[in-house]
Each structure stands twice: as structure tokens, then as C-alpha cells.
Motif scaffolding. Structure first.
Motif, mmCIF file in Angstrom:
data_model
loop_
_atom_site.group_PDB
_atom_site.id
_atom_site.type_symbol
_atom_site.label_atom_id
_atom_site.label_comp_id
_atom_site.label_asym_id
_atom_site.label_seq_id
_atom_site.Cartn_x
_atom_site.Cartn_y
_atom_site.Cartn_z
ATOM 1 N N ASP A 114 7.414 -4.864 15.768
ATOM 2 C CA ASP A 114 7.359 -3.881 14.691
ATOM 3 C C ASP A 114 8.282 -4.334 13.565
ATOM 4 O OD1 ASP A 114 6.534 -0.788 14.153
ATOM 5 O OD2 ASP A 114 8.513 -1.201 13.328
ATOM 6 N N GLY A 115 7.824 -4.170 12.327
ATOM 7 C CA GLY A 115 8.665 -4.504 11.188
ATOM 8 C C GLY A 115 8.264 -3.696 9.967
ATOM 9 N N TYR A 116 9.235 -3.376 9.120
ATOM 10 C CA TYR A 116 8.917 -2.677 7.878
ATOM 11 C C TYR A 116 9.883 -3.111 6.785
ATOM 12 C CZ TYR A 116 12.601 0.487 9.606
ATOM 13 O OH TYR A 116 13.764 1.003 10.107
ATOM 14 N N LEU A 117 9.412 -2.931 5.543
ATOM 15 C CA LEU A 117 10.206 -3.253 4.364
ATOM 16 C C LEU A 117 9.936 -2.171 3.334
ATOM 17 C CD1 LEU A 117 12.012 -5.256 2.736
ATOM 18 C CD2 LEU A 117 9.876 -6.331 1.963
ATOM 19 N N THR A 118 10.983 -1.524 2.850
ATOM 20 C CA THR A 118 10.837 -0.512 1.809
ATOM 21 C C THR A 118 11.773 -0.854 0.655
ATOM 22 O OG1 THR A 118 12.574 0.976 2.628
ATOM 23 C CG2 THR A 118 10.384 1.208 3.587
ATOM 24 N N PRO A 178 7.545 1.215 -3.154
ATOM 25 C CA PRO A 178 6.523 0.479 -2.397
ATOM 26 C C PRO A 178 7.023 0.179 -0.982
ATOM 27 C CG PRO A 178 7.640 -0.990 -3.913
ATOM 28 C CD PRO A 178 8.183 0.388 -4.185
ATOM 29 N N PHE A 179 6.105 0.025 -0.019
ATOM 30 C CA PHE A 179 6.510 -0.236 1.363
ATOM 31 C C PHE A 179 5.454 -1.070 2.072
ATOM 32 C CE2 PHE A 179 4.310 3.890 1.376
ATOM 33 C CZ PHE A 179 3.319 3.664 2.312
ATOM 34 N N TYR A 180 5.887 -1.692 3.171
ATOM 35 C CA TYR A 180 4.991 -2.446 4.051
ATOM 36 C C TYR A 180 5.433 -2.207 5.490
ATOM 37 C CZ TYR A 180 2.911 -6.274 6.686
ATOM 38 O OH TYR A 180 2.232 -7.001 7.634
ATOM 39 N N HIS A 181 4.467 -1.993 6.391
ATOM 40 C CA HIS A 181 4.771 -1.778 7.803
ATOM 41 C C HIS A 181 3.795 -2.570 8.662
ATOM 42 C CE1 HIS A 181 4.907 1.069 11.529
ATOM 43 N NE2 HIS A 181 5.778 0.091 11.652
ATOM 44 N N TYR A 182 4.354 -3.345 9.605
ATOM 45 C CA TYR A 182 3.559 -4.093 10.585
ATOM 46 C C TYR A 182 3.847 -3.521 11.957
ATOM 47 C CZ TYR A 182 2.146 -7.798 13.797
ATOM 48 O OH TYR A 182 1.587 -8.497 14.827
ATOM 49 N N ASN A 183 2.782 -3.270 12.721
ATOM 50 C CA ASN A 183 2.965 -2.665 14.035
ATOM 51 C C ASN A 183 1.927 -3.218 15.004
ATOM 52 O OD1 ASN A 183 1.916 -0.172 15.892
ATOM 53 N ND2 ASN A 183 4.134 -0.206 15.713
ATOM 54 N N GLN A 184 2.375 -3.521 16.224
ATOM 55 C CA GLN A 184 1.463 -4.040 17.237
ATOM 56 C C GLN A 184 1.818 -3.444 18.586
ATOM 57 O OE1 GLN A 184 1.559 -8.286 17.789
ATOM 58 N NE2 GLN A 184 -0.280 -8.343 19.028
ATOM 59 N N ALA A 185 0.802 -3.174 19.392
ATOM 60 C CA ALA A 185 0.977 -2.766 20.782
ATOM 61 C C ALA A 185 0.052 -3.627 21.626
ATOM 62 C CB ALA A 185 0.659 -1.284 20.968
ATOM 63 N N ASN A 245 -1.593 -3.286 9.918
ATOM 64 C CA ASN A 245 -0.794 -3.605 8.741
ATOM 65 C C ASN A 245 -0.991 -2.491 7.721
ATOM 66 O OD1 ASN A 245 0.156 -6.723 8.878
ATOM 67 N ND2 ASN A 245 -1.825 -6.463 9.900
ATOM 68 N N TYR A 246 0.111 -1.963 7.199
ATOM 69 C CA TYR A 246 0.067 -0.886 6.215
ATOM 70 C C TYR A 246 0.808 -1.355 4.956
ATOM 71 C CZ TYR A 246 -0.548 1.829 10.550
ATOM 72 O OH TYR A 246 -0.962 2.300 11.772
ATOM 73 N N ALA A 247 0.170 -1.171 3.803
ATOM 74 C CA ALA A 247 0.822 -1.470 2.528
ATOM 75 C C ALA A 247 0.531 -0.319 1.574
ATOM 76 C CB ALA A 247 0.302 -2.782 1.943
#
Length: 773
Positions: free
Chosen positions: A351-355, A372-379, A399-401
Motif C-alpha cells: 500500500d502506498g499514497y502521496l498527497t 491532488p492525491f494518488y493511492h496504490y493498494n493491493q491485496a 490505482n486511484y488518482a
């Protein structure tokens, strides 16, 4: 996607034409006057954070008025200095979106100057009707078990109707909650897929927990909003801290962090690692195949480019790994219902995010923020090739942007907010399920995969109208457009939905008593996960007399009433609420796959009474807290989306329930937490917490566990520590969780294989060392 693109285009347009506001900020206003109630011009006013070196200064104008605009959530001291008058001080707690007004009556100074401490402003917030709990980093450090990487004790010990069952945090009858980091949402539309933490509790400065009755500036999920103000470095001066611990189950939670600041720049960075032989709640009283570990890094940067412009950045990257616990006895009662004896499954969660936020102050009444933001998530759920009775593999990557922006402008007695929020999501799923010992009673199908791009766009407007100092009216409207996109690699049709949600609230202060009555009525829309199932997975569902249907968004209607009673620094809060939901998001499995997919129920009814009590510092040494909930959470069939029973519903369908409302799997009628933190002589500190739960609903009653509900349970936690050296440079502590080692079956619901026992006794020691560099 055309409507989604249009909505997101509106988001971008409003970013340039709106005056905007971020949700971790409040505003402080005040008036300075002399003993004759005449304004004191030119008084120097200093705002100082109680937990760091962050400060701002201002001067009273010709009317004796002053204001501070971009004030982060937290506790502050305001000092007013003017020649010929005594210095005056007050303390105040700022909640997100609040705008407290302080009054300073200065007295003529005697020959020897002194300071008059007026005291603390009443803690009841008239700018909101949302029940709110504020936890600071000292609470997290002292509450037993709360500062461990995977712990939710900072929430469950302080917030009513919040508990962990089948390894997931539940609150107010649901487990879809919103996490905001530095006021920016971290989107995650997947349900029942992630167990890892969004943030290490040791990286939190303040945690603001809101439960229901949200203004229109907040989005979709009625159950809980966790608004995190991360550590900033303003509490440090080129100082580092090493935190390390060790305890039974070979557990350790370690962190090394660094922080510092200048007048214009502050930084905080940390790295952490954790592991234990005990991770998830096991299906039996013993712990078998249940290790976990994780590691990650976190950074928070703040730069004040000028008095009117601030830039904030938060970044996180981590990975968690969990073994899925099992019951090794193939003949046990649990394995007759949910066989796990031959499984060696595990889950890996990167999991990682940047805001990034730009905060611009136009004047004392208008603040702009663009984030602005970015979020990466994996299960990634994987199994051993020798597993029995089923080998399951699932990879879900998202992936969320996107961006968030909103307005906060004070015009007369109105505090108006206008804002936008939206993101584009790219989702890919891979699923494979192989039955290994079912003979001719079942059939295997090949792996399936799908890729989809969809998203959400929202626009809102909200107004807080302060009719008088004792009456505030709140009204707002939030529009949402969701588009699931079309699936590549499958046949799932696209779903597009629109929702317009009105919200209304009122806060009324009773004179002299200073009790505050609050009421709320509002609607919410929650976007669903993008994917259900495609390809061979549909064939597997059909073989189990199941089918898949497109997921639709959850629509909630909530009302809430309550009263907040302040008394000499104590605050007692009573609330009652009811939430009705259509297409209520939950999760279910396919056969014995141990893999869980999102579903939507026809409707849900959640009702509750809540009590919270928080004391001031008693004798400057101790503080107590209490959180109690009486709650009923029920749902009604049929299941309308995700894994469904083909209509008409029949008794042969394993996920059907009788018509009418019935308890959902995490329904627990009574929960209570009572705790205390104390600073004792000789730099000794102690904290305790007692938790009582009346028992979750009993899905499979038998001779051992008869009746509608499983057994009640009480646990006791305690922590004792001592500080050493100048400025408490060294700290050691010993913590025991579930001291009596009371083990009960918590629930027998369908998540990661069924039965779950509560946590066993855990004892660990912790060492903290602060040093300069």
C-alpha cells in the motif's frame, strides 16, 4: 465514461474558480476588551500549539478583534499581551471546520506584572452537529497496545460502537469507513480485502474520529471518518526517536523517526517494522499458522513559502504479510462448517499514497486549499499447492488518482464552503479456485481475470449559519456521479449512478447550563467496488447455485439527536441515531473458497444509543474516558448485487435468509470501554482499559454455543512505565493485554474461513530513546 469525464471536468474547473478549504483546519477568532468592555487596540496575540513549537501571531484591530485562519486540528494556548494590562491566557481545542470565538477581558496591571489564566474554553463545539472524539499522540503512546503498528486500540478504546471482529474494524454497524490523511481522503472502494493499517499510530499527532451527522463537505460513508493530523516536526528540534519492543509470541514493533523545523519549514520522516507469531484472530483457542510481519516508511513535509501560502506533503509506503490461521483438527465442529485444517494460505498487502496540498490565505475570512492525491493498494491472497480442501488465489490491485478542493469563506454570520472531490480508479482482479478433495461432488473451473477503469466525481456546498451565539443552523447539498466503466476480459455491464444528497443540522446551546442540543437529518451515497466477477468465476458461482449481479451504490438515510453536557472541564455526550440503507455493502464467500466478494443487501436498519465521557486533567495527573454503545444492526434479503441467489430465492440457496430483518454477522448489542491515563510521581505513568462486549450474533447455534448470541466477554489491559533523564529522554514501559487471558468465540461469520476467537494474552516491553543529531 462520458458523464464521469464531464463531472471530473467540473472538478477541474471549480479548482480554478472556487475559494477552497481543507478539512484538517479550523479558524480561531477573538475579541480583546478592557474592564469597561471597550476594545483594546493593538494587543499582541500569540497562538501556540500545546504539543509542538508551531505558533502564529496577530494583532487586535481597532475593534479589538483578531483571527487565525489556517489552524490545524489540535490543542492550543492563546496569550494576549498589551502594555499596562495583565497578560491573559486561554486554552482551546480546535476541531476540523470549527470557528471558536474567544473573549479576553484584560485587567489593569499592578506594579509587578503577572499572567491571568482564564482557563479552558468549553469543549462543546457549536460549529458542528457531528459527535467527535479527539485523540492525541500522548493518548496513543499511553493507551495499552495503541501504539503498535497494527493496533486499532486508539479507536476502539475511545469510540463507542467501534470494535474489531473477524479481523476488521467495525463501527456503527458497518465496516466501510473513510481515512483522511492531512485532511485528504485515501480512497479505497474494495471491501473485505485489506487488513493492513493505513498509517502507523506512532506517526499520528492527532486523530479526529467523527461518527455520523456529517456536513456536505464529507463524503459517502456514514459509519465513521478518521481524520488524521500526522506528526509534522514542529514538536522537534533536529531530534530523533527510537522505539523498540519485544514480547510473547515473539512480537516486536519498532520505529525510528526524525523531525525538525525552522521558522518556515518542518519535516518528519520515519521507518518501521513489525512481526509476531500471532496476527489474525484464530478459528480456535490455540494459535496455529498465524504469523504476521510488515515494514514501511512515512514522511510529512510542511513549507511556509509566505504568510499567505503553505505547502504540505504526506507520503507513505508499506507492505504487510499475514498467514491465515487454521484449525488443524479435521474432525472438529468448526471444520465441519468451514474446513481450514489443510490450508496454508497467506495474504500480502502492499500500500502506498502521496498527497500534496497548497493552502492559500486570501484574508482572514477566506482560505484556499488544492490537494491532488494518488493511492496504490493491493491485496494478494495465495495458497500452498498442497492445500486441502481448496487452493485459492486472488490478486486485487487498484490505482486511484484524483484531487480534492473546497471553500471556506466567512460572510457575516455565514460560514460557506464550496468544494469538489473526485478520482479515477484503475482496477485489475485475478481469481483462481481449485477444489482438491471433492471427488465428483464439485467441478473446477479455470482462472478468471478482469480489468476496468471507472471513477467518482462529487461537488458540494455547505453553510453554517450562526443565528446567535447559542444557535447554529447547518445545511448542505452533495452531488455524486459514479461510473463503474466497462470490464475488459469479462461480461460485467457498466453501472452509472447519480445521487443528490441533502443534509440539515441544528445546534442549540441552553443558556447558563451551556448544554448543547444537536440534531441532524441527511442522505449519503457510497460508490460500490468496480468489479464483481467475470469469465470462469461466473461458471464457478453457477455450480454453487449462485450467480453474480452488478453492484450498485449504497444509499443511506440517517437521523441523529444528542446532547453535550460540559461541567468543570468534563464533557458528557449522549446520542441516538438511526441509519436506513438500500443496497447495503457487505461481503460473502463462494463455497469453501476462503475468498470473499462484495455483495449488497436489499436494505439495512441500524439503530443505536451512545455515551461518551471525557474528563479534564484531574489534579494535573490523571484523565479518564468512557465509551458505551447499545446498538442493533440488521439486514433483510434478498442479496441484490455481487454473489447472489438466482431469483426466486429458495431454501437451497446458501446465502438466502428469511424475509424480514435479521442481525448481521457483527451485530453486538452492548459494548463498553472504560480507561484512565495517569502521570504519577517520580516520572512514572500508568494506563488501563476495561472492555466489555455482550456477544456477537450466533450464526450457527449448537450445544456448545446455544441461543441467538455468543458469550459475553470482558478483557482488562494495563500499561506501566517510567521516564528517565533530562526532558524524559528515555522511557521504558510494560504492557499486558487481556491480562486474564479470557478466550471466547467472538463470531462464526464468513470471513477468512469462519470462526474467530478473541485475542489471547499479550505481554510486551517497550523502550523509547530520544536523541539530537
Amino acid at each position: 465514461m462520458r458523464k464521469l469525464v464531464s463531472c471530473l471536468g467540473l472538478v477541474v474547473f471549480l479548482l480554478f474558480v472556487s475559494l477552497l478549504h481543507a478539512t484538517i483546519f479550523g479558524r480561531i477568532r477573538g475579541i480583546v476588551h478592557d474592564p469597561q468592555h471597550r476594545p483594546v487596540t493593538g494587543a499582541s496575540v500569540k497562538l501556540q500549539a500545546l504539543t509542538s513549537d508551531w505558533s502564529q501571531t496577530a494583532q487586535a484591530d481597532d475593534n479589538g478583534e483578531f483571527s487565525f485562519t489556517a489552524v490545524p486540528v489540535g490543542d492550543y494556548k492563546i496569550t494576549v499581551i498589551q502594555p499596562k494590562f495583565e497578560t491573559s491566557e486561554q486554552t482551546v481545542t480546535v476541531a476540523s471546520g470549527s470557528s471558536p470565538i474567544l473573549h479576553f477581558q484584560l485587567t489593569i496591571a499592578p506594579l509587578s506584572q503577572s499572567t491571568v489564566v482564564v482557563g479552558q474554553t468549553e469543549a462543546v463545539n457549536m460549529d458542528s452537529v457531528t459527535p467527535t472524539t479527539l485523540i492525541d499522540r500522548e493518548d496513543i503512546a499511553q493507551t495499552p497496545g495503541a501504539d503498535r503498528t497494527n493496533s486499532m486500540a486508539m479507536i476502539t478504546d475511545y469510540v463507542p460502537a467501534a470494535y474489531v471482529t473477524h479481523d476488521m474494524l467495525h463501527m456503527r454497524g458497518g465496516h466501510q469507513v473513510d481515512w483522511l490523511i492531512d485532511g485528504v481522503p485515501v480512497p479505497n472502494t474494495n471491501i473485505a480485502t485489506n487488513l493492513g493499517p493505513q498509517i502507523d499510530p506512532k506517526d499520528i499527532d492527532y486523530l479526529e474520529v467523527q461518527r455520523g451527522s456529517y456536513d456536505a463537505e464529507y463524503g459517502d460513508r456514514t459509519y465513521g471518518i478518521f481524520n488524521i493530523v500526522p506528526r509534522s516536526g514542529f514538536e522537534r528540534d533536529n531530534e530523533a526517536e527510537l522505539v523498540t519492543s519485544f514480547g510473547n509470541w515473539y512480537q516486536t514493533n519498532d520505529q525510528l523517526n526524525f523531525g525538525g523545523h525552522t521558522n518556515r519549514f518542518a519535516y518528519y520522516v520515519s521507518v518501521n517494522a513489525n512481526r509476531s507469531d500471532y496476527g489474525l484472530q484464530p478459528p480456535i483457542g490455540q494459535v496455529v499458522h498465524d504469523a504476521d510481519n510488515g515494514y514501511g516508511g512515512f514522511a510529512s513535509l510542511i513549507f511556509n513559502a509566505s504568510p499567505a501560502n503553505q505547502f504540505r506533503m504526506v507520503a507513505s509506503l508499506r507492505q504487510d504479510y499475514y498467514q491465515i490461521p487454521i484449525d488443524p483438527n479435521p474432525n472438529s465442529a468448526g471444520n465441519q462448517v468451514y474446513p481450514s485444517y489443510g490450508l496454508h494460505d497467506s495474504e500480502r498487502e502492499p500500500d502506498g499514497y502521496l498527497t500534496f496540498s497548497w493552502v492559500h490565505t486570501f484574508n482572514s475570512n477566506v482560505l484556499m486549499t488544492i490537494s491532488p492525491f494518488y493511492h496504490y493498494n493491493q491485496a494478494s491472497y495465495s495458497a500452498s499447492p498442497n492445500d486441502v480442501p481448496v487452493i485459492s488465489t486472488v490478486d486485487q490491485t487498484a490505482n486511484y488518482a484524483g484531487a480534492q478542493a473546497s471553500v471556506d469563506a466567512t460572510v457575516g454570520k455565514n460560514n460557506v464552503e464550496v468544494g469538489v472531490y473526485g478520482f479515477v480508479q484503475h482496477q485489475s482482479n485475478v481469481f483462481n479456485n481449485v477444489f482438491t478433495d471433492c471427488g465428483t461432488s464439485c467441478q473446477n473451473f479455470g482462472p478468471s481475470s478482469a480489468v476496468v477503469t471507472g471513477g467518482l466525481g462529487e461537488v458540494f456546498i455547505s453553510d453554517r449559519f450562526k443565528v446567535t451565539s447559542w444557535l447554529t443552523l447547518i445545511a448542505g447539498l452533495r452531488y455524486s456521479h459514479f461510473d463503474s466503466g466497462s470490464v475488459s476480459g469479462g461480461t460485467q455491464p457498466a453501472v452509472a449512478q447519480d445521487a443528490t444528497d441533502p443534509r440539515f443540522g441544528v445546534a442549540l446551546r441552553i443558556p447558563r447550563l451551556n448544554w448543547v442540543l444537536h440534531g441532524f437529518y441527511g442522505h449519503f451515497y457510497q460508490a460500490p467496488p468496480l468489479l464483481t466477477a467475470t469469465g470462469p468465476l461466473l461458471d464457478l458461482a453457477t455450480s454453487q447455485t449462485l450467480a453474480f449481479a452488478p453492484l450498485k451504490g449504497e444509499r443511506d438515510e440517517e437521523y441523529q439527536f444528542g446532547v453535550s453536557i460540559p461541567f468543570h472541564g468534563w464533557v458528557l455526550e449522549e446520542d441516538t441515531f438511526q441509519t436506513r440503507a438500500q443496497n447495503w455493502l457487505d461481503h460473502n464467500n463462494i463455497g469453501e473458497s476462503n475468498i470473499f466478494w462484495p455483495i449488497t443487501w436489499t436494505a439495512t436498519l441500524i439503530q443505536g444509543w451512545e455515551t461518551t465521557l471525557r474528563s479534564p486533567r484531574l489534579g494535573r495527573r490523571a484523565q479518564v474516558h468512557l465509551a458505551y454503545s447499545n446498538q442493533i444492526a440488521q439486514a433483510t434479503s434478498p442479496i441484490t448485487g455481487g454473489v447472489i441467489c438466482p431469483l426466486p430465492v429458495t431454501a437451497a440457496c446458501p446465502v438466502a435468509i428469511p424475509p424480514g430483518y435479521a442481525p448481521v454477522d457483527h451485530d453486538q448489542r452492548n459494548t463498553l470501554n472504560f480507561g484512565a491515563n495517569a502521570s504519577l510521581p517520580w516520572q512514572v505513568f500508568a494506563s488501563t482499559n476495561v472492555y466489555y462486549g455482550s456477544g456477537f450474533t450466533n450464526g450457527t447455534p449448537d450445544a456448545q454455543y446455544p441461543g441467538n448470541y455468543l458469550p459475553g466477554h470482558t478483557t482488562f489491559d494495563i500499561s506501566l512505565g517510567k521516564s528517565f533523564g533530562e526532558r524524559e529522554r528515555y522511557k521504558i514501559s510494560l504492557t499486558a493485554l487481556n491480562v486474564g487471558n479470557r478466550r471466547v468465540l467472538l463470531d462464526n461469520s464468513l470471513t477468512f474461513g469462519g470462526f474467530h476467537f478473541n485475542d489471547p494474552r499479550q505481554i510486551y516491553g517497550e523502550f523509547r530513546w530520544r536523541f539530537h543529531y
